[in-house]
Design an enzyme around this catalytic site. Sequence first.
Site, PDB file in Angstrom:
ATOM      1  N   ASP A   9     -71.766 -80.281 -49.199  1.00 28.13           N
ATOM      2  CA  ASP A   9     -71.480 -78.881 -48.883  1.00 28.13           C
ATOM      3  C   ASP A   9     -72.705 -78.285 -48.188  1.00 28.13           C
ATOM      4  O   ASP A   9     -73.812 -78.802 -48.306  1.00 28.13           O
ATOM      5  CB  ASP A   9     -71.186 -78.157 -50.205  1.00 28.13           C
ATOM      6  CG  ASP A   9     -71.074 -76.660 -50.027  1.00 28.13           C
ATOM      7  OD1 ASP A   9     -70.281 -76.238 -49.171  1.00 28.13           O
ATOM      8  OD2 ASP A   9     -71.794 -75.937 -50.744  1.00 28.13           O
ATOM      9  N   ASP A  11     -73.570 -74.319 -47.596  1.00 25.75           N
ATOM     10  CA  ASP A  11     -74.170 -73.102 -48.149  1.00 25.75           C
ATOM     11  C   ASP A  11     -74.286 -73.179 -49.669  1.00 25.75           C
ATOM     12  O   ASP A  11     -73.313 -73.466 -50.365  1.00 25.75           O
ATOM     13  CB  ASP A  11     -73.342 -71.880 -47.739  1.00 25.75           C
ATOM     14  CG  ASP A  11     -73.228 -71.780 -46.210  1.00 25.75           C
ATOM     15  OD1 ASP A  11     -73.993 -72.475 -45.511  1.00 25.75           O
ATOM     16  OD2 ASP A  11     -72.350 -71.026 -45.731  1.00 25.75           O
ATOM     17  N   CYS A  97     -63.728 -76.015 -42.562  1.00 28.72           N
ATOM     18  CA  CYS A  97     -62.494 -75.237 -42.705  1.00 28.72           C
ATOM     19  C   CYS A  97     -62.814 -73.801 -42.336  1.00 28.72           C
ATOM     20  O   CYS A  97     -63.627 -73.156 -42.993  1.00 28.72           O
ATOM     21  CB  CYS A  97     -61.960 -75.301 -44.139  1.00 28.72           C
ATOM     22  SG  CYS A  97     -60.715 -74.018 -44.421  1.00 28.72           S
ATOM     23  N   HIS A  99     -60.735 -71.282 -42.440  1.00 29.33           N
ATOM     24  CA  HIS A  99     -59.686 -70.397 -42.949  1.00 29.33           C
ATOM     25  C   HIS A  99     -60.148 -69.578 -44.143  1.00 29.33           C
ATOM     26  O   HIS A  99     -61.247 -69.760 -44.658  1.00 29.33           O
ATOM     27  CB  HIS A  99     -58.454 -71.229 -43.311  1.00 29.33           C
ATOM     28  CG  HIS A  99     -57.983 -72.088 -42.183  1.00 29.33           C
ATOM     29  ND1 HIS A  99     -58.069 -73.473 -42.207  1.00 29.33           N
ATOM     30  CD2 HIS A  99     -57.476 -71.762 -40.979  1.00 29.33           C
ATOM     31  CE1 HIS A  99     -57.602 -73.961 -41.062  1.00 29.33           C
ATOM     32  NE2 HIS A  99     -57.243 -72.941 -40.292  1.00 29.33           N
ATOM     33  N   CYS A 105     -54.356 -73.180 -46.267  1.00 31.26           N
ATOM     34  CA  CYS A 105     -54.430 -74.324 -45.349  1.00 31.26           C
ATOM     35  C   CYS A 105     -54.632 -75.621 -46.139  1.00 31.26           C
ATOM     36  O   CYS A 105     -54.909 -75.593 -47.334  1.00 31.26           O
ATOM     37  CB  CYS A 105     -55.598 -74.137 -44.388  1.00 31.26           C
ATOM     38  SG  CYS A 105     -57.182 -74.136 -45.238  1.00 31.26           S
ATOM     39  N   CYS A 107     -57.011 -77.714 -45.367  1.00 29.00           N
ATOM     40  CA  CYS A 107     -58.361 -78.225 -45.156  1.00 29.00           C
ATOM     41  C   CYS A 107     -59.421 -77.498 -45.967  1.00 29.00           C
ATOM     42  O   CYS A 107     -60.595 -77.855 -45.926  1.00 29.00           O
ATOM     43  CB  CYS A 107     -58.712 -78.222 -43.667  1.00 29.00           C
ATOM     44  SG  CYS A 107     -58.586 -76.644 -42.821  1.00 29.00           S
ATOM     45  N   ASP A 130     -72.099 -76.920 -54.776  1.00 28.17           N
ATOM     46  CA  ASP A 130     -72.637 -75.938 -55.717  1.00 28.17           C
ATOM     47  C   ASP A 130     -71.537 -75.180 -56.455  1.00 28.17           C
ATOM     48  O   ASP A 130     -71.828 -74.379 -57.328  1.00 28.17           O
ATOM     49  CB  ASP A 130     -73.565 -74.945 -55.005  1.00 28.17           C
ATOM     50  CG  ASP A 130     -72.805 -74.051 -54.034  1.00 28.17           C
ATOM     51  OD1 ASP A 130     -72.013 -74.595 -53.232  1.00 28.17           O
ATOM     52  OD2 ASP A 130     -72.995 -72.817 -54.077  1.00 28.17           O
TER      53      ASP A 130
END
Length: 361
Positions: A9, A11, A97, A99, A105, A107, A130
Site C-alpha cells: 500500500d 499512503d 483504484c 474510485h 468497483c 478494484c 496500514d
Amino acid sequence: MSRRIAFIDRDGTLIWEPGPDHPTPYQVGGLADLRLLPRNLSGLRRLHDAGFDLVMVTNQDGLGTDANPTETFEAVNAKLFEVLASEGLVFDAVLVCPHRPEDDCACRKPRTGLVDDLDFDPDGSIMIGDRESDLQFAEALGVRGYRITDYANWLALVDAALADTAGRTAFIERTTAETSIQLSLQLDGEGRYEGSVANGFLNHLLHLVARHSLIDLTVQAEGDDVDDHHLVEDVGLVLGQALREALRERRGIRRYGDALVPMDEVLCAAAIDLGGRFAFETDYTPERDMVGALSTEMVPHFFQSLAVEAKLALHLRLLAPGRNEHHRIEAMAKAFARALRAAAEPDSRAASSIPSTKGIL
Ligand SMILES: [Mg+2]
Ligand SMILES: [Zn+2]
C-alpha cells in the site's frame, strides 16, 4: 517456483498519511507532505534482496477530481520512485483504484480486481498495508498480510515477513515417553547436516540422506534404553512430517524422481512419487542382524515411517544385493536421497502448476 510479490500500500504504509486535521485530511497533498516511514528503504532493500518483486496497490478516493488531483498523486509518486531508485529499488507495477467506496468497483481494496491477472506464489508472497482493508485484501489473495502499525519500523516488519515466508522449511519438535526429537529442515539447501542422534549408524544414515538430497538437516534425537526401535521409527516419522510440511502444497515440483546408485558391488534403484499417497516397497532382506548399534530390520521400517508421514510412494530395489550389509544400507540411503532431490526439485517448465491432472496433491 513462480514469482514472489510484496504487494504494498502507499499512503500510511510506504509514506506518511496526513491525519484528520491536516489541510488535506488523509491525503498526501503535495511534495511537502512526502515523508518515508522509518526504515522504509532498509526494509524494501531487504525484501528486494530476498527475491520479492514490489507491486504497489493503492486506493485513491476520487483520483482525478479536485479533491484528489492526478498531478499531485503522480508528482508524489515520481519523487518517491526517484528516492527508491537511488537505492536500486523499482516497483514492477503501480496499481491504482481511482474510485470511491460508493462506486462499488471491483478494484478497490479489499477487492482484488487490480491483481487478478498477476501470476504469483501465494505461499511466498505478502501484503503490507496500514488498514484493515489491506489485511482483508491479503486474505482474499491468500497471502500473508502485515500491518505496518504492528511493528516498530519497516525493517522489523520485513524481518518478520521473511521469517514467515522463508521458503520450503520445517521445524518439528516431538517428545513422547519414548523419544525426544528436534528436527529442522531446509528443502532447498546445500546438503549440510548437523546431527546429535543417539545411534551412530542412524546418524550416519541421516547424514547421507542430507548430503545426497541437498537438504539442510539438523537433528537432535534421544531414545529410550529399551532398544533402537522407538528412536529409529520416531526419527523416520518426524523426518517424514518435516518433508510434508516443507513441500507445502507441492506446487511447481517435478513430483517423480528416481536414482540408480552403485555402492561397490551393490546396485540400488530408488523411485519416488511425491503424489500425496503412501506406499513403500522393497526387496531388501538383511543378512545380518546389526550394523553398529542399528538393527537392520529397522532400516526398511525407517523408510516406511518416513514415507507414511511424508505421504510419498517409495520403491527401493536392490538390483545387485551384493555381499556387504553396510554397502546395502548406504546404497539405499543414497538412492533414496537422490530420488527425493529429483522429485522435490522445481520444474521450471511447470513452475506454478500442481503436477497432477486432479489439480491437487
Ligand atoms: Mg494506506
Ligand atoms: Zn476501483
